[in-house]
Enzyme design. Structure first.
Site, mmCIF file in Angstrom:
data_model
loop_
_atom_site.group_PDB
_atom_site.id
_atom_site.type_symbol
_atom_site.label_atom_id
_atom_site.label_comp_id
_atom_site.label_asym_id
_atom_site.label_seq_id
_atom_site.Cartn_x
_atom_site.Cartn_y
_atom_site.Cartn_z
ATOM 1 N N ALA A 160 45.969 10.533 86.642
ATOM 2 C CA ALA A 160 47.542 10.199 87.345
ATOM 3 C C ALA A 160 48.290 10.299 86.078
ATOM 4 O O ALA A 160 48.237 9.502 85.115
ATOM 5 C CB ALA A 160 47.608 8.970 88.078
ATOM 6 N N LYS A 161 49.556 10.780 86.209
ATOM 7 C CA LYS A 161 50.352 10.674 85.172
ATOM 8 C C LYS A 161 51.320 9.549 85.493
ATOM 9 O O LYS A 161 52.282 9.932 86.353
ATOM 10 C CB LYS A 161 51.162 12.103 84.961
ATOM 11 C CG LYS A 161 51.935 12.139 83.662
ATOM 12 C CD LYS A 161 52.280 13.831 83.557
ATOM 13 C CE LYS A 161 53.084 13.793 82.297
ATOM 14 N NZ LYS A 161 52.907 13.321 80.915
ATOM 15 N N ALA A 162 51.223 8.199 85.156
ATOM 16 C CA ALA A 162 51.998 7.102 85.356
ATOM 17 C C ALA A 162 52.505 6.394 84.161
ATOM 18 O O ALA A 162 51.723 6.435 83.071
ATOM 19 C CB ALA A 162 50.965 6.189 86.287
#
Ligand code: PMP
Length: 308
Positions: A160-162
């Site tokens: 996830a690109k968090a």
């Protein structure tokens, strides 16, 4: 070496355009308190007066996947987010630029159950040149193996690109700059090569491309996927495999892949030259093919470009 943000005029917020300076969030929004912000980085290229966004659909899909992992249901459809990206570029009259969609948790929750905080969506865009500095694409860059490693699988969900994940990336980047390198390569918890601070990595050995497998410590890069597909079309064998640190010192060529970094040759690791210490031939041939497509000098057989 640090890039400064270049302002544009408008930011899309939940279906409307607001002025750049009005895109503010409260100090106690969860995005600020705990880094609850999912985002994408997308490039738009301008060539001969025509603007095209590269792999917009894939980026929006990844944003949605990040939202699923973090249990944040986006308010808009994928098509609406994609259209917002197109509209932000057009409305700001930007040419080549970087587009940043963000889905964040706003103000409301007092603690770790985030539900009282609303989910807000933004799309910003600004001009962005070569990410790793002038001449990086032609001449390549020197990197170090970071003393910081990537998070273990099932700690942070690294696919996830968090925003919160990027605290570690910043530690890598600051250390690299402090030590006189352009960027860093991180190892995973098993001591094997994972990826850069904000890029995936490819090696060339004996005419073959090698990239670390997606082992839950790295991001599933859209540029990485693009290169795997282009290599197949160019007749360059490509394998995903485990990569030991020492292979970085002994391979023939090495390069970063990423939306911001594009295809950037790496010419040294820990001050040891990679191959003959200059941008590699296979690297440059892949970079040329990539640039020909994004800059609309070649056909776009995969339908990767969305025209603005
Ligand atoms: N890894 C990380 C940690 C990144 O931040 C990025 C940039 N999004 C990449 C890899 C490359 O991904 P992409 O090619 O989709 O930009």
């Amino acid at each position: 070496m640090a890039l400064e943000l270049q302002e544009s005029e408008f930011i899309w917020k939940d279906g409307e355009f607001i002025a750049w300076e009005d895109a503010r969030v409260h100090l106690l929004s969860l995005a600020v308190q705990f880094g609850v912000s999912l985002f994408e980085g997308i490039r738009c290229y301008e060539a001969g007066g025509r603007r095209a966004i590269f792999r917009l659909g894939a980026h929006i899909r990844r944003l949605y996947n990040s939202c699923i992992v973090y249990r944040m249901v986006p308010k808009y459809t994928r098509e609406e987010y994609a259209q917002a990206c197109v509209d932000v570029v057009a409305r700001n009259r930007l040419q080549s630029c970087y587009i940043r969609p963000m889905v964040i948790r706003g103000y409301g929750a007092a603690a770790l159950d985030p539900r009282p905080s609303p989910i807000e969506s933004y799309v910003a865009a600004w001009p962005l040149d070569t990410y790793l500095g002038k001449g990086a694409l032609e001449k390549g860059v020197g990197v170090k193996v970071s003393s910081w490693q990537r998070a273990e699988p099932n700690t942070f969900p690294m696919r996830a690109k968090a925003a919160g994940h990027y605290n570690a990336a910043m530690l890598m980047k600051m250390e690299a700059h402090a030590d006189g390198y352009a960027d860093a390569i991180a190892l995973g918890p098993n001591g094997l090569v994972s990826e850069g601070s904000g890029q995936n990595l490819f090696l060339v050995a004996d005419g073959e491309l090698i990239t670390p497998i997606l082992d839950g410590t790295s991001l599933q890069g859209i540029t990485r996927d693009t290169i795997i597909k282009l290599a197949a079309e160019m007749g360059i064998p490509c394998r995903e495999q485990l990569v030991a640190r020492e292979t970085l010192y002994t391979c023939d060529e090495l390069f970063f892949s990423g939306t911001a970094s594009e295809v950037t040759p790496i010419t040294s690791v820990d001050r040891l030259p990679v191959g003959c210490g200059t941008a590699g031939e296979i690297t440059l041939s892949i970079q040329r093919r990539f640039m020909d497509i994004v800059k609309q000098r070649a056909e776009d057989p995969h339908g990767w470009l969305t025209h603005v």
